[in-house]
Design a protein around this motif. Sequence first.
Motif, PDB file in Angstrom:
ATOM      1  N   ASP A 142      34.013   7.415  11.049  1.00 18.57           N
ATOM      2  CA  ASP A 142      34.385   7.437   9.662  1.00 18.57           C
ATOM      3  C   ASP A 142      35.756   8.117   9.268  1.00 18.57           C
ATOM      4  OD1 ASP A 142      33.749   9.853  10.487  1.00 18.57           O
ATOM      5  OD2 ASP A 142      32.281  10.629   9.051  1.00 18.57           O
ATOM      6  N   ARG A 143      36.624   8.054  10.308  1.00 18.74           N
ATOM      7  CA  ARG A 143      37.915   8.826  10.296  1.00 18.74           C
ATOM      8  C   ARG A 143      39.009   7.951  11.198  1.00 18.74           C
ATOM      9  NH1 ARG A 143      36.178  14.743  11.633  1.00 18.74           N
ATOM     10  NH2 ARG A 143      34.126  13.626  10.874  1.00 18.74           N
ATOM     11  N   GLU A 144      40.075   8.204  10.796  1.00 19.44           N
ATOM     12  CA  GLU A 144      41.339   7.568  11.976  1.00 19.44           C
ATOM     13  C   GLU A 144      41.358   8.367  12.998  1.00 19.44           C
ATOM     14  OE1 GLU A 144      44.561   4.807  12.527  1.00 19.44           O
ATOM     15  OE2 GLU A 144      42.858   4.863  10.671  1.00 19.44           O
ATOM     16  N   TYR A 145      41.428   9.659  13.128  1.00 19.24           N
ATOM     17  CA  TYR A 145      41.515  10.644  14.259  1.00 19.24           C
ATOM     18  C   TYR A 145      40.173  11.518  14.331  1.00 19.24           C
ATOM     19  CZ  TYR A 145      46.059   8.357  14.663  1.00 19.24           C
ATOM     20  OH  TYR A 145      46.918   7.543  14.667  1.00 19.24           O
ATOM     21  N   ILE A 146      40.014  12.181  15.170  1.00 19.48           N
ATOM     22  CA  ILE A 146      38.601  12.867  15.493  1.00 19.48           C
ATOM     23  C   ILE A 146      38.573  14.157  14.575  1.00 19.48           C
ATOM     24  CG2 ILE A 146      39.364  14.497  17.506  1.00 19.48           C
ATOM     25  CD1 ILE A 146      35.898  12.674  16.915  1.00 19.48           C
ATOM     26  N   SER A 147      39.838  14.620  14.200  1.00 19.85           N
ATOM     27  CA  SER A 147      39.517  15.807  13.452  1.00 19.85           C
ATOM     28  C   SER A 147      40.441  15.475  11.909  1.00 19.85           C
ATOM     29  CB  SER A 147      40.627  16.978  13.988  1.00 19.85           C
ATOM     30  OG  SER A 147      42.052  16.835  14.296  1.00 19.85           O
ATOM     31  N   ASP A 149      42.976  12.997   9.474  1.00 18.49           N
ATOM     32  CA  ASP A 149      43.979  11.836   9.568  1.00 18.49           C
ATOM     33  C   ASP A 149      45.140  12.051  10.204  1.00 18.49           C
ATOM     34  OD1 ASP A 149      42.736  10.940   7.220  1.00 18.49           O
ATOM     35  OD2 ASP A 149      43.638  12.341   5.785  1.00 18.49           O
ATOM     36  N   ALA A 150      45.274  13.161  11.033  1.00 18.69           N
ATOM     37  CA  ALA A 150      46.480  13.358  11.921  1.00 18.69           C
ATOM     38  C   ALA A 150      46.061  13.445  13.388  1.00 18.69           C
ATOM     39  CB  ALA A 150      47.201  14.384  11.553  1.00 18.69           C
ATOM     40  N   PHE A 151      46.814  12.707  14.355  1.00 14.29           N
ATOM     41  CA  PHE A 151      46.645  12.597  15.531  1.00 14.29           C
ATOM     42  C   PHE A 151      46.819  14.001  16.284  1.00 14.29           C
ATOM     43  CE2 PHE A 151      48.100  12.684  20.169  1.00 14.29           C
ATOM     44  CZ  PHE A 151      47.286  11.876  20.734  1.00 14.29           C
ATOM     45  N   THR A 152      45.920  14.571  17.046  1.00 23.20           N
ATOM     46  CA  THR A 152      45.888  16.003  17.794  1.00 23.20           C
ATOM     47  C   THR A 152      45.247  15.818  19.096  1.00 23.20           C
ATOM     48  OG1 THR A 152      43.589  16.427  17.285  1.00 23.20           O
ATOM     49  CG2 THR A 152      45.117  16.937  15.566  1.00 23.20           C
ATOM     50  N   ALA A 153      45.479  17.191  20.015  1.00 20.42           N
ATOM     51  CA  ALA A 153      45.014  17.074  21.110  1.00 20.42           C
ATOM     52  C   ALA A 153      43.831  16.594  21.505  1.00 20.42           C
ATOM     53  CB  ALA A 153      45.547  18.551  21.666  1.00 20.42           C
ATOM     54  N   ALA A 154      42.927  17.099  20.487  1.00 22.31           N
ATOM     55  CA  ALA A 154      41.570  16.734  20.547  1.00 22.31           C
ATOM     56  C   ALA A 154      41.293  15.173  20.763  1.00 22.31           C
ATOM     57  CB  ALA A 154      40.891  17.030  19.190  1.00 22.31           C
ATOM     58  N   ASP A 155      42.110  14.578  20.249  1.00 18.79           N
ATOM     59  CA  ASP A 155      42.072  12.833  20.399  1.00 18.79           C
ATOM     60  C   ASP A 155      42.564  12.575  21.820  1.00 18.79           C
ATOM     61  OD1 ASP A 155      41.586  11.698  17.608  1.00 18.79           O
ATOM     62  OD2 ASP A 155      43.375  12.798  17.109  1.00 18.79           O
ATOM     63  N   VAL A 156      43.116  13.289  22.500  1.00 23.04           N
ATOM     64  CA  VAL A 156      43.773  13.087  23.834  1.00 23.04           C
ATOM     65  C   VAL A 156      42.340  13.357  24.706  1.00 23.04           C
ATOM     66  CG1 VAL A 156      45.152  13.853  25.948  1.00 23.04           C
ATOM     67  CG2 VAL A 156      46.086  13.675  23.442  1.00 23.04           C
ATOM     68  N   TYR A 157      41.959  14.286  24.549  1.00 23.62           N
ATOM     69  CA  TYR A 157      40.490  14.684  25.238  1.00 23.62           C
ATOM     70  C   TYR A 157      39.539  13.462  25.036  1.00 23.62           C
ATOM     71  CZ  TYR A 157      37.565  17.094  28.220  1.00 23.62           C
ATOM     72  OH  TYR A 157      36.532  17.211  29.483  1.00 23.62           O
ATOM     73  N   VAL A 158      39.068  13.601  23.495  1.00 23.46           N
ATOM     74  CA  VAL A 158      38.065  12.659  23.084  1.00 23.46           C
ATOM     75  C   VAL A 158      38.231  11.181  23.747  1.00 23.46           C
ATOM     76  CG1 VAL A 158      36.398  11.920  21.331  1.00 23.46           C
ATOM     77  CG2 VAL A 158      37.088  14.324  21.321  1.00 23.46           C
ATOM     78  N   GLY A 159      39.571  10.643  23.297  1.00 16.78           N
ATOM     79  CA  GLY A 159      39.880   9.395  23.547  1.00 16.78           C
ATOM     80  C   GLY A 159      39.885   9.117  25.207  1.00 16.78           C
ATOM     81  N   SER A 160      40.378  10.052  25.899  1.00 20.64           N
ATOM     82  CA  SER A 160      40.147   9.688  27.184  1.00 20.64           C
ATOM     83  C   SER A 160      38.588   9.739  27.780  1.00 20.64           C
ATOM     84  CB  SER A 160      40.703  10.992  28.144  1.00 20.64           C
ATOM     85  OG  SER A 160      42.163  10.934  27.918  1.00 20.64           O
ATOM     86  N   ALA A 161      37.729  10.413  27.052  1.00 22.37           N
ATOM     87  CA  ALA A 161      36.479  10.525  27.653  1.00 22.37           C
ATOM     88  C   ALA A 161      35.921   9.223  27.162  1.00 22.37           C
ATOM     89  CB  ALA A 161      35.786  11.671  26.836  1.00 22.37           C
ATOM     90  N   TYR A 180      38.467   2.969  18.285  1.00 24.83           N
ATOM     91  CA  TYR A 180      39.057   4.442  18.307  1.00 24.83           C
ATOM     92  C   TYR A 180      40.105   4.441  19.504  1.00 24.83           C
ATOM     93  CZ  TYR A 180      39.235   9.448  19.056  1.00 24.83           C
ATOM     94  OH  TYR A 180      39.513  10.779  19.447  1.00 24.83           O
ATOM     95  N   VAL A 181      39.310   4.044  20.575  1.00 21.18           N
ATOM     96  CA  VAL A 181      40.254   3.904  21.646  1.00 21.18           C
ATOM     97  C   VAL A 181      41.457   3.060  21.831  1.00 21.18           C
ATOM     98  CG1 VAL A 181      40.153   3.524  24.256  1.00 21.18           C
ATOM     99  CG2 VAL A 181      38.235   4.898  23.328  1.00 21.18           C
ATOM    100  N   GLY A 182      41.120   1.729  21.162  1.00 19.10           N
ATOM    101  CA  GLY A 182      42.467   0.970  20.998  1.00 19.10           C
ATOM    102  C   GLY A 182      43.456   1.591  20.264  1.00 19.10           C
ATOM    103  N   ARG A 183      43.162   2.353  19.136  1.00 21.06           N
ATOM    104  CA  ARG A 183      44.392   2.926  18.443  1.00 21.06           C
ATOM    105  C   ARG A 183      44.862   3.878  19.179  1.00 21.06           C
ATOM    106  NH1 ARG A 183      40.228   2.981  14.517  1.00 21.06           N
ATOM    107  NH2 ARG A 183      39.830   5.470  14.930  1.00 21.06           N
ATOM    108  N   LEU A 184      44.261   4.749  20.168  1.00 26.48           N
ATOM    109  CA  LEU A 184      44.727   5.824  20.809  1.00 26.48           C
ATOM    110  C   LEU A 184      45.625   5.348  21.890  1.00 26.48           C
ATOM    111  CD1 LEU A 184      41.987   8.543  20.888  1.00 26.48           C
ATOM    112  CD2 LEU A 184      43.951   8.169  19.222  1.00 26.48           C
ATOM    113  N   PHE A 185      45.260   4.347  22.709  1.00 22.47           N
ATOM    114  CA  PHE A 185      45.836   3.836  23.901  1.00 22.47           C
ATOM    115  C   PHE A 185      47.072   2.887  23.592  1.00 22.47           C
ATOM    116  CE2 PHE A 185      42.195   4.259  27.194  1.00 22.47           C
ATOM    117  CZ  PHE A 185      41.871   5.422  26.774  1.00 22.47           C
ATOM    118  N   ALA A 186      47.261   2.579  22.123  1.00 27.06           N
ATOM    119  CA  ALA A 186      48.478   1.846  21.990  1.00 27.06           C
ATOM    120  C   ALA A 186      49.575   2.986  21.701  1.00 27.06           C
ATOM    121  CB  ALA A 186      48.167   1.024  20.607  1.00 27.06           C
TER     122      ALA A 186
END
Length: 205
Positions: A142-147, A149-161, A180-186
Amino acid sequence: MTDLTFYTNPMSRGRIVRWMLEETGAPYETQVLDYASTMKQQPYLSINPMGKVPAIRHGERIVTECAAICAYLADAFPEAGLAPPTDDRADYYRWLFYAAGPVEQAVTNKAMGMTPTAEQGRMVGYGSFDRMVDVIEQAVSDREYISGDAFTAADVYVGSALGWGLQFGTLPRRPAFEAYVGRLFARPAYRRGNEKDDALMPKPA
């Protein structure tokens, strides 16, 4: 010269921290350690007595544990914008440590064949594997990033997991995870970090 040193092995969770370092844009030195020798010997044991990677040394400060390193680097390099304002960090902390706790524990236990009974589920932090998966799926649905609308360090960790879970089959393939992973890994920083670690992988004989 730089006062930031990254201790890693390309076949480790060090890839999480490499990505985070690339997101900060800060210069850093990399020291690659071997599982059978340098990782279990001095001087590295003075950095991490567990004999595990990754770790960082920033000046005189030493940080281990991937989630802690990600959070530390976000605060150490605020110009990179990798942490929300301090009064808006509820979701940031919640999901960063949810991934480091319940997700990590549930995936590891299942991979090792340890499935808690309903009674034991009261004792383990994740309750049950399926409950853990449903909760993190909802969080990334229900959101673009885990916390927010903005990418954060939490996305690095959650996205990696989640990325590793999809890659190695330790998490179910659900559309929300893949999107979600596709957005981050791009992200360029992810690709740079991955290329640097890939270049350090042992070459086939």
